[in-house]
Design an enzyme around this catalytic site. Sequence first.
Site, PDB file in Angstrom:
ATOM      1  NE  ARG A 148      -2.118   2.126   3.613  1.00 34.55           N
ATOM      2  CZ  ARG A 148      -2.835   2.586   4.641  1.00 34.55           C
ATOM      3  NH1 ARG A 148      -4.009   2.041   4.927  1.00 34.55           N
ATOM      4  NH2 ARG A 148      -2.397   3.539   5.411  1.00 34.55           N
ATOM      5  CE1 TYR A 160      -5.316   6.688   7.752  1.00 38.50           C
ATOM      6  CE2 TYR A 160      -4.930   6.061   5.466  1.00 38.50           C
ATOM      7  CZ  TYR A 160      -5.179   5.716   6.781  1.00 38.50           C
ATOM      8  OH  TYR A 160      -5.266   4.409   7.132  1.00 38.50           O
ATOM      9  CG  ASP A 211      -7.040   3.695   3.578  1.00 42.21           C
ATOM     10  OD1 ASP A 211      -8.139   4.157   3.227  1.00 42.21           O
ATOM     11  OD2 ASP A 211      -6.825   3.224   4.718  1.00 42.21           O
ATOM     12  CG  HIS A 213      -8.461   6.915   6.557  1.00 44.50           C
ATOM     13  ND1 HIS A 213      -8.571   7.575   7.747  1.00 44.50           N
ATOM     14  CD2 HIS A 213      -8.291   5.623   6.874  1.00 44.50           C
ATOM     15  CE1 HIS A 213      -8.455   6.710   8.736  1.00 44.50           C
ATOM     16  NE2 HIS A 213      -8.281   5.527   8.235  1.00 44.50           N
ATOM     17  CD  GLU A 237      -8.212   0.548   3.136  1.00 47.58           C
ATOM     18  OE1 GLU A 237      -7.139   0.101   2.678  1.00 47.58           O
ATOM     19  OE2 GLU A 237      -8.406   0.731   4.346  1.00 47.58           O
ATOM     20  CD  GLU A 263     -10.026   1.014   7.861  1.00 46.67           C
ATOM     21  OE1 GLU A 263      -9.222   0.449   7.111  1.00 46.67           O
ATOM     22  OE2 GLU A 263      -9.750   2.004   8.539  1.00 46.67           O
ATOM     23  NE  ARG A 284      -9.611  -2.125   4.252  1.00 43.61           N
ATOM     24  CZ  ARG A 284      -8.545  -2.575   4.926  1.00 43.61           C
ATOM     25  NH1 ARG A 284      -8.001  -3.732   4.620  1.00 43.61           N
ATOM     26  NH2 ARG A 284      -8.051  -1.865   5.925  1.00 43.61           N
ATOM     27  CD  GLU A 340      -4.275  -2.704   6.905  1.00 41.15           C
ATOM     28  OE1 GLU A 340      -5.460  -2.929   7.219  1.00 41.15           O
ATOM     29  OE2 GLU A 340      -3.773  -1.579   6.900  1.00 41.15           O
ATOM     30  CD1 TRP A 403      -7.607  11.727  10.691  1.00 33.72           C
ATOM     31  CD2 TRP A 403      -8.052   9.622  11.244  1.00 33.72           C
ATOM     32  NE1 TRP A 403      -6.409  11.042  10.720  1.00 33.72           N
ATOM     33  CE2 TRP A 403      -6.671   9.744  11.035  1.00 33.72           C
ATOM     34  CE3 TRP A 403      -8.590   8.379  11.586  1.00 33.72           C
ATOM     35  CZ2 TRP A 403      -5.795   8.667  11.178  1.00 33.72           C
ATOM     36  CZ3 TRP A 403      -7.737   7.317  11.719  1.00 33.72           C
ATOM     37  CH2 TRP A 403      -6.340   7.466  11.523  1.00 33.72           C
TER      38      TRP A 403
HETATM   39  O1  KDG Z   1      -7.713   2.816  14.190  1.00 31.39           O
HETATM   40  C1  KDG Z   1      -7.672   3.344  12.900  1.00 31.39           C
HETATM   41  C2  KDG Z   1      -6.748   2.551  12.025  1.00 31.39           C
HETATM   42  O2  KDG Z   1      -6.951   1.191  12.192  1.00 31.39           O
HETATM   43  C3  KDG Z   1      -6.933   2.922  10.571  1.00 31.39           C
HETATM   44  O3  KDG Z   1      -6.479   4.211  10.352  1.00 31.39           O
HETATM   45  C4  KDG Z   1      -6.146   1.988   9.708  1.00 31.39           C
HETATM   46  O4  KDG Z   1      -7.215   2.773   7.724  1.00 31.39           O
HETATM   47  C5  KDG Z   1      -6.516   1.965   8.276  1.00 31.39           C
HETATM   48  C6  KDG Z   1      -5.986   0.829   7.525  1.00 31.39           C
HETATM   49  O5  KDG Z   1      -6.373   0.716   6.359  1.00 31.39           O
HETATM   50  O6  KDG Z   1      -5.207   0.067   8.074  1.00 31.39           O
HETATM   51 MG    MG Z   2      -8.034   1.871   5.922  1.00 31.08          MG
END
Ligand code: KDG
Ligand code: MG
Length: 403
Positions: A148, A160, A211, A213, A237, A263, A284, A340, A403
């Site tokens: 990644r 991020y 990612d 986010h 992602e 996630e 995920r 991951e 975030w």
């Molecule tokens: O607690 C937040 C994290 O697990 C997150 O920021 C991790 O986005 C994430 C990832 O893809 O691992």
């Molecule tokens: Mg993530």
Amino acid sequence: MSKILSARVILSSPGRNFTTLKIETEDGIYGVGDATVNGRELAVVAYLEEHVIPCLIGRDAHQIEDIWQYLYKGAYWRRGPITMCAIAAVDMALWDIKAKIAGLPLYQLLGGACRRGNLVYAHANGEDIEETLSEAEKYIAMGYRAVRLQCGVPGLKSTYGVTSDKARYEPAGTGLPAENIWSTEKYLRAVPQLFAAARETLGWDIHLLHDTHHRLTPIQAARLAKDLEPYRLFWLEDAVPAENQENFRLIRQHSTTPLAVGEVFNTIWDCKQLIEEQLIDYIRTAAVHAGGITQLRKIANFAALYNVRTGCHGATDLSPVTMAAALHFGLSVSNFGIQEFMHHTEETNRVFPHSYVFEDGYLHPGEKPGLGVDIDEDLARSFPYQRAYLPINRLEDGTMHDW
Ligand code: KDG
Ligand code: MG
């Protein structure tokens, strides 16, 4: 029948906070489960200690499905990260116990191995493109087949996925939440440049992931997915927040870049529309945040009907117990996609000795009976809990952002 004699929560901070549940049976067998919700750890501790553990004592540890339904339906107020994380910890510990009693590594009870190991992806992050790609090259040299890429954005102080410790992703910090500044416009200009350079430098034999986010609107995400198409990502992602699952329709209409999300999901219901309408390619959900191995298997089986594959979350806030659960689960499902894998600190690895091993780009859960992961309680006690939060994110004009 194997009666549950006791259960207790172990809160520790070997490099970062982890909440662990340990369940013991009257035959002297014990199992461990991960109950960590990053930044909200104590809420799960209270939920387990005050509301779950008293109901477990005396129950048959073998009745995993019934105990799951008892805790889920019996709560009346269903779902949500705290409830589902508490159920997950019980579920993992009970699977651990069952497999130990059977004398088998858990994946054998789940149907046996479908492949040699679980393909994993590493995290390469850097302040600029050059640094990110040189990090990626290090992982490729270690044998990783998927990486990644997250890179600093010109004009932004923090981005991020880009952390000061290049080898380890750890966004949570002690004290109150840090405040970061974000600009979607600057980010959208930078990412295609990163992937263009990545293909030139790293070639085409390595899987590349990214990612976002949850930071984009659907139309911005569609544009990014389209811009990244020439670089053939393994996945993009969390392109948008998924409260509105239909948002993914717009991204899909505009691009063939594979999409991953989930996630932060807690139940199969959070994934339902995305999977049924084939709006994503990878789901995920992780054992710890989505109700344990029992529910993860249901999600995977449902996803298999629609050609959606798994890609479990595995950041550093998911303990080695969750990692072990993910690896047994991943090995045993036909529609596994990728896992991951981020390196935990040395302290974490010492507190949670485990049997999983990395070889040639794949992780294998090992052959120890159960999950193959333990907790050294004495050592855990020497790393007391520390209040810590994830950062928050504001736009350049001060508006609160995802975030
Ligand atoms: O607690 C937040 C994290 O697990 C997150 O920021 C991790 O986005 C994430 C990832 O893809 O691992
Ligand atoms: Mg993530």
